[in-house]
Scaffold this active site. Structure first.
Site, PDB file in Angstrom:
ATOM      1  N   GLU A 118      52.952  -2.570 -44.207  1.00 22.91           N
ATOM      2  CA  GLU A 118      54.347  -2.371 -44.652  1.00 22.91           C
ATOM      3  C   GLU A 118      54.403  -2.157 -46.165  1.00 22.91           C
ATOM      4  OE1 GLU A 118      55.639  -6.036 -42.557  1.00 22.91           O
ATOM      5  OE2 GLU A 118      57.254  -4.781 -41.816  1.00 22.91           O
ATOM      6  N   GLU A 152      51.844  -7.484 -35.523  1.00 16.66           N
ATOM      7  CA  GLU A 152      52.712  -8.664 -35.456  1.00 16.66           C
ATOM      8  C   GLU A 152      53.024  -9.082 -34.028  1.00 16.66           C
ATOM      9  OE1 GLU A 152      52.979  -6.254 -37.605  1.00 16.66           O
ATOM     10  OE2 GLU A 152      53.705  -6.990 -39.549  1.00 16.66           O
TER      11      GLU A 152
HETATM   12  C1  LIG Z   1      42.408  -9.629 -40.645  1.00 17.99           C
HETATM   13  C2  LIG Z   1      41.507  -9.781 -39.458  1.00 17.99           C
HETATM   14  C3  LIG Z   1      41.338  -8.449 -38.736  1.00 17.99           C
HETATM   15  C4  LIG Z   1      40.127 -10.276 -39.966  1.00 17.99           C
HETATM   16  O1  LIG Z   1      39.289 -10.531 -38.879  1.00 17.99           O
HETATM   17  P1  LIG Z   1      37.841 -11.222 -39.116  1.00 17.99           P
HETATM   18  O2  LIG Z   1      37.129 -10.509 -40.180  1.00 17.99           O
HETATM   19  O3  LIG Z   1      37.240 -11.330 -37.773  1.00 17.99           O
HETATM   20  O4  LIG Z   1      38.153 -12.667 -39.698  1.00 17.99           O
HETATM   21  P2  LIG Z   1      39.004 -13.849 -39.100  1.00 17.99           P
HETATM   22  O5  LIG Z   1      38.104 -14.963 -38.749  1.00 17.99           O
HETATM   23  O6  LIG Z   1      39.939 -13.370 -38.066  1.00 17.99           O
HETATM   24  O7  LIG Z   1      39.891 -14.251 -40.366  1.00 17.99           O
HETATM   25  C5  LIG Z   1      39.302 -14.827 -41.530  1.00 17.99           C
HETATM   26  C6  LIG Z   1      40.200 -15.944 -42.003  1.00 17.99           C
HETATM   27  O8  LIG Z   1      41.444 -15.384 -42.425  1.00 17.99           O
HETATM   28  C7  LIG Z   1      42.523 -16.024 -41.751  1.00 17.99           C
HETATM   29  N1  LIG Z   1      43.600 -15.017 -41.581  1.00 17.99           N
HETATM   30  C8  LIG Z   1      43.493 -13.789 -41.107  1.00 17.99           C
HETATM   31  N2  LIG Z   1      44.663 -13.149 -41.173  1.00 17.99           N
HETATM   32  C9  LIG Z   1      45.535 -14.024 -41.718  1.00 17.99           C
HETATM   33  C10 LIG Z   1      46.913 -13.956 -42.051  1.00 17.99           C
HETATM   34  N3  LIG Z   1      47.637 -12.834 -41.873  1.00 17.99           N
HETATM   35  N4  LIG Z   1      47.479 -15.053 -42.572  1.00 17.99           N
HETATM   36  C11 LIG Z   1      46.770 -16.176 -42.793  1.00 17.99           C
HETATM   37  N5  LIG Z   1      45.446 -16.291 -42.514  1.00 17.99           N
HETATM   38  C12 LIG Z   1      44.859 -15.226 -41.987  1.00 17.99           C
HETATM   39  C13 LIG Z   1      41.934 -16.475 -40.432  1.00 17.99           C
HETATM   40  O9  LIG Z   1      42.692 -17.498 -39.863  1.00 17.99           O
HETATM   41  C14 LIG Z   1      40.554 -16.935 -40.908  1.00 17.99           C
HETATM   42  O10 LIG Z   1      40.686 -18.178 -41.529  1.00 17.99           O
HETATM   43  P3  LIG Z   1      40.288 -19.519 -40.784  1.00 17.99           P
HETATM   44  O11 LIG Z   1      41.236 -19.664 -39.621  1.00 17.99           O
HETATM   45  O12 LIG Z   1      40.457 -20.579 -41.784  1.00 17.99           O
HETATM   46  O13 LIG Z   1      38.888 -19.334 -40.311  1.00 17.99           O
HETATM   47  C15 LIG Z   1      42.078 -10.824 -38.483  1.00 17.99           C
HETATM   48  O14 LIG Z   1      42.034 -12.096 -39.060  1.00 17.99           O
HETATM   49  C16 LIG Z   1      43.486 -10.552 -38.071  1.00 17.99           C
HETATM   50  O15 LIG Z   1      43.720  -9.791 -37.156  1.00 17.99           O
HETATM   51  N6  LIG Z   1      44.450 -11.195 -38.740  1.00 17.99           N
HETATM   52  C17 LIG Z   1      45.854 -11.167 -38.382  1.00 17.99           C
HETATM   53  C18 LIG Z   1      46.516  -9.934 -38.876  1.00 17.99           C
HETATM   54  C19 LIG Z   1      47.988  -9.996 -38.562  1.00 17.99           C
HETATM   55  O16 LIG Z   1      48.405 -10.372 -37.492  1.00 17.99           O
HETATM   56  N7  LIG Z   1      48.790  -9.607 -39.530  1.00 17.99           N
HETATM   57  C20 LIG Z   1      50.213  -9.699 -39.432  1.00 17.99           C
HETATM   58  C21 LIG Z   1      50.695 -10.921 -40.096  1.00 17.99           C
HETATM   59  S1  LIG Z   1      52.420 -11.193 -39.885  1.00 17.99           S
HETATM   60  C22 LIG Z   1      53.135 -10.103 -40.939  1.00 17.99           C
HETATM   61  O17 LIG Z   1      52.497  -9.437 -41.686  1.00 17.99           O
HETATM   62  C23 LIG Z   1      54.635 -10.195 -40.837  1.00 17.99           C
HETATM   63  C24 LIG Z   1      55.431  -9.198 -41.583  1.00 17.99           C
HETATM   64  O18 LIG Z   1      55.547  -8.084 -41.185  1.00 17.99           O
HETATM   65  C25 LIG Z   1      56.197  -9.581 -42.724  1.00 17.99           C
HETATM   66  C26 LIG Z   1      56.911 -10.887 -42.435  1.00 17.99           C
HETATM   67  C27 LIG Z   1      58.095 -11.065 -43.243  1.00 17.99           C
HETATM   68  C28 LIG Z   1      58.866 -12.151 -42.555  1.00 17.99           C
HETATM   69  C29 LIG Z   1      60.156 -12.388 -43.231  1.00 17.99           C
HETATM   70  C30 LIG Z   1      61.128 -12.987 -42.281  1.00 17.99           C
HETATM   71  C31 LIG Z   1      61.995 -13.978 -42.961  1.00 17.99           C
HETATM   72  C32 LIG Z   1      62.450 -15.033 -42.026  1.00 17.99           C
HETATM   73  C33 LIG Z   1      62.078 -16.382 -42.529  1.00 17.99           C
HETATM   74  C34 LIG Z   1      62.314 -17.461 -41.507  1.00 17.99           C
HETATM   75  C35 LIG Z   1      61.075 -17.857 -40.829  1.00 17.99           C
HETATM   76  C36 LIG Z   1      61.346 -18.871 -39.753  1.00 17.99           C
HETATM   77  C37 LIG Z   1      61.276 -20.241 -40.300  1.00 17.99           C
HETATM   78  O19 LIG Z   1      60.311 -20.545 -41.000  1.00 17.99           O
HETATM   79  O20 LIG Z   1      62.179 -21.021 -40.018  1.00 17.99           O
END
Ligand SMILES: CC(C)(COP(=O)(O)OP(=O)(O)OC[C@H]1O[C@@H](n2cnc3c(N)ncnc32)[C@H](O)[C@@H]1OP(=O)(O)O)[C@@H](O)C(=O)NCCC(=O)NCCSC(=O)CC(=O)CCCCCCCCCCCCC(=O)O
Ligand SMILES: NC(=O)C1=CN([C@@H]2O[C@H](COP(=O)(O)OP(=O)(O)OC[C@H]3O[C@@H](n4cnc5c(N)ncnc54)[C@H](O)[C@@H]3O)[C@@H](O)[C@H]2O)C=CC1
Length: 725
Positions: free
Chosen positions: A104, A124
């Protein structure tokens, strides 16, 4: 520093710096605001490049911040708005990954350059939410509705070359994406930016757009039964067609908040982190994943090219590990070879479409009948019939032909690993690697440690799982291990429900509406009813060895349902014979239709045994089956077979079609409330003392007595994973 800035001529390069994956945490978002502010004001800066440190653009929002106040500080969508509005051109240099909020952010930039190895996507939906920083509004404006829906609703990772074809990125480069982005930035200085601001574009819509979206809703409902996030994604994309950008973003946010209130995102995010935790295995000795070095597996062998062996060979080849594949005779070898080669051709085709040369990605497979050729392989995976004597014969052979440091793995779905290991000269190098069918597709690998399995062997098998792209869970050795053992009480309840008046389709419908990919009877038909029948016959539960005078519905004083045995005696083995709990269009057919024969058979059976008909409703069906499943999970924890409830959930989410948006059976039990689960089981058991599997597990009783603490705290009660069996 969460983000840094350096100047290359007149281009400011802003780098996100938040290892390991540059998640856009609150501190990163603050730093981005600061660095962009400085670059915008700096008169020596004419263009900006945005990248991520350590070859990763960004994995998106920091998932750990959801549910905390941190997510509410400076919003990513506001940052995106500022970037897009910048008067200086901004170029995203995408290396490694640009996922979720990461993509994004890149979409808010005016240009995107990606390195050829990178992947982009909006995953997501896989963690129960939707892109909520403008992604559902900008992407459709860039690539059109059908392509955007495909990307957002499926949440898949898109390779750079495909992203280029779709128009998500402007350039794909072989070398440094940052260098290429700097060059592009210098080239576009002074050019008009209006058309590069995606939020200002109009979606080219035609009259059929509403119809198309409605059809997508219907298809998606069927495909992702019960999951709310895919539906919310479609509604957000619909808003991009109907509403101006800013109102679309408001809708996106509203949908995010409604999703959050369903509880599904919390379950899916628990599942996400549990999968990562499972890789961090622990051993009763106190050893953990970081204390043991895995050995390199350069070459492997697979014994048996049936259903499982074929998929295992493909998995190894895809991970670039050359394989020797062995069969018992020339005919089976030829059959196996044809099947493997045809699967490999499909893989090669996929690679070509992604712009790769298959030769660089798929390792060779050598087919042979000669065990002697295994003398140099580093690791062998046995996948012959589920028969202890045959497995022992194979392991004796392997023990004599394989080099002394080769690891010997068995794909048994439940036989005793220690007994298999006992016939070898290296029981410490024997381990269970339980793949799931089809092994080249299913994500789960249950690694089963025996009493003598060494830590190096465990580390090597766990690492192999990672290399094969599997979600790998270490478990202890007991009959049927974790996943299949839990199926026992679940299927038992399903069978009792039929005796009491339900039909296979009623039970399956209830479980499928709960979210299972397949109800218990469709699942049994797929797996083959003969498999369980053979095992029950060997155990003397059915067939000629049942002692004379044993009541039809009792074994060893407990309730027993002979329904599946009776089906098998009529030659109904499931899909393979075209008949089982359902009827199919032909042997091997896949479309299950309720069978009047089964209805008639059940009615006669109930009459013969004078069973009072009291068919359960949907809620009761789900409760009995799911609580039975979870109860066995508690026993598995007590026995030290699984290290923690999270591991059990990972197994069910990835190997048994459990709906991830319900977190897993243990998470679900916790969500429902352990006192409620305990009381329901206790009530059932009191009324049915001849069904011992429904007696509430001691651990469940203990946890329920203290009100059912959060799942994270169960470990304290469970203790070390010492096999107590
Ligand atoms: C990235 C990967 C492909 C990497 O894979 P790999 O190399 O195999 O390593 P991993 O072991 O998977 O990961 C390493 C390590 O990193 C940690 N990790 C990975 N991604 C994230 C992350 N996004 N956040 C935090 N940590 C992450 C993972 O856990 C490992 O750590 P460990 O657990 O300590 O070992 C792969 O990791 C992957 O696919 N990751 C996920 C990618 C993903 O899903 N991305 C999307 C994230 S969500 C997002 O981006 C949302 C949005 O679009 C924006 C949101 C805005 C929201 C605003 C709304 C406002 C409303 C507020 C109210 C909320 C409600 C409330 O609180 O009341
Ligand atoms: N089918 C499934 O869904 C799953 C099966 N398993 C386990 O995987 C193992 C294999 O199961 P399937 O692939 O389903 O069986 P299968 O019956 O499809 O294949 C077994 C293969 O082993 C070969 N074989 C038999 N004896 C041999 C020998 N002496 N040397 C070389 N090859 C020999 C057979 O010719 C056959 O091709 C079993 O232990 C099973 O319990 C595990 C998970 C799922």
């Amino acid at each position: 520093m969460a983000a840094t800035r350096r100047l290359v001529n007149t281009v400011a390069v802003i780098t996100i710096n938040h290892p390991p994956v540059n998640a856009l945490s609150s501190s990163v978002r603050h730093a981005l605001v600061e660095e962009f502010g400085k670059a915008s004001k700096d008169p020596t800066v004419e263009a900006i490049v945005l990248n991520g440190s350590n070859g990763k653009f960004s994995a998106g929002a920091d998932i750990r911040e959801f549910g905390t106040s941190a997510i509410k500080t400076v919003s990513l969508e506001d940052i995106n708005g500022t970037i897009e509005a910048s008067q200086k051109p901004v170029v995203a240099a995408i290396e490694g990954i640009a996922l979720g909020g990461g993509l994004e952010l890149a979409l808010a930039c005016h240009y995107r350059v990606a390195d050829i190895q990178s992947r982009v996507g909006l995953p997501e939906v896989l963690i129960g939410i939707l892109p909520a920083a403008g992604g559902t509004q900008r992407l459709p404006r860039l690539i059109g509705i059908p392509a955007a829906l495909d990307v957002i609703v499926r949440g898949r990772h898109i390779p750079a070359t495909e992203a280029l074809n779709l128009g998500i990125v402007d350039e794909v480069v072989q070398g440094s994406a940052v260098d290429a982005a700097i060059q592009l930035a210098q080239k576009v200085i002074g050019l008009p930016l209006n058309k590069r601001r995606l939020s200002t574009l109009r979606i080219s819509s035609n009259l059929n757009m509403e119809d198309f979206l409605d059809t997508t809703v219907e298809k998606t409902k069927k495909q992702f039964r019960g999951a709310q996030a895919p539906m919310a994604c479609i509604e957000a994309v619909r808003a991009s067609v109907l509403l101006p950008y800013h109102r679309g973003v408001e809708k996106e946010r509203q949908l995010f908040l409604s999703l959050w209130a369903t509880g599904q995102p919390q379950a899916q995010q628990y599942a996400f982190f549990s999968e990562r935790e499972a890789a961090k295995w622990s051993h009763p000795s106190g050893a953990r994943w970081y204390s043991e070095e895995p050995k390199l597996v350069r070459t492997a062998a697979v014994i048996g090219l049936g259903t499982m062996g074929r998929g295992i060979v493909i998995s190894l080849s895809k991970a670039n590990i050359p394989v020797i594949a062995i069969e018992q005779d020339a005919y089976q070898l030829e059959m196996g070879k044809k099947a493997v080669n045809s699967l490999l051709e499909r893989e090669a085709e996929k690679l070509k479409q992604q712009g790769f040369s298959p030769g660089s990605k798929l390792a060779s497979v050598h087919f042979t009948l000669a065990f002697g050729e295994l003398q140099d392989v580093d690791l062998v995976i046995e996948a012959v019939y589920e028969n202890m004597e045959l497995k022992k014969e194979i392991f004796r052979k392997l023990s004599s032909v394989c080099k002394s440091n080769a690891f010997l793995c068995t794909n048994t779905s439940g036989l005793n690993i220690d007994e298999i290991a006992s016939v070898t000269d290296r029981p410490n190098q024997v381990i269970g690697t339980h793949f799931f069918s089809p092994a080249n597709i299913m994500k789960l690998l249950e690694v089963v440690r025996g009493q003598q399995t060494s830590l190096t062997t465990i580390a090597t098998a766990m690492n192999l799982g990672k290399i094969l792209g599997k979600v790998t869970v270490l478990v202890g050795n007991c009959p049927l291990f974790v996943g299949n053992r839990m199926l026992g009480p679940y299927l038992e309840q399903a069978s009792y429900l039929l005796e009491e008046g339900c039909y296979p389709e009623t039970v399956d419908r209830a479980m499928e509406e709960f979210g299972f990919a397949m109800g218990p009877f469709r699942m049994m038909d797929l797996a083959g009813l003969d498999v369980g029948w053979r095992s029950r016959t060997e155990k003397g539960l059915t067939g000629a060895n049942v002692p004379q005078g044993t009541p039809a519905r009792k074994r060893l004083g407990n309730r027993y349902s002979p329904l599946a045995d009776l089906l098998c005696e009529s030659g109904r083995f499931g899909q393979k014979t075209g008949k089982g709990w359902y009827q199919y269009e032909k042997p091997g057919g896949r479309t299950a239709r309720p069978d009047p024969w089964v209805k008639d058979f059940l009615q006669k059976y109930r009459k013969t045994h004078q069973i009072k008909q009291q068919p359960s409703n949907q809620e009761q069906i789900v409760e009995r089956c799911v609580y039975a499943l979870a109860n066995e999970g508690f026993r598995i924890l007590e026995d030290g077979i699984a290290s923690c409830p999270e591991d059990i959930d990972v197994i069910y989410n990835n190997g048994y079609g459990w709906p991830k948006y319900r977190g897993g059976p243990m998470y679900y039990a916790s969500f429902v409330g352990l006192p409620k689960v305990f009381n329901t089981l206790e009530k059932y058991y009191k009324a049915n003392a001849d069904v011992p599997s429904m007696k509430p597990a001691f651990l469940l009783k203990k946890l329920a007595a203290v009100g059912g603490p959060p799942i994270k705290e169960w470990r304290l009660q469970v203790g070390k994973p010492v096999n107590k069996l």
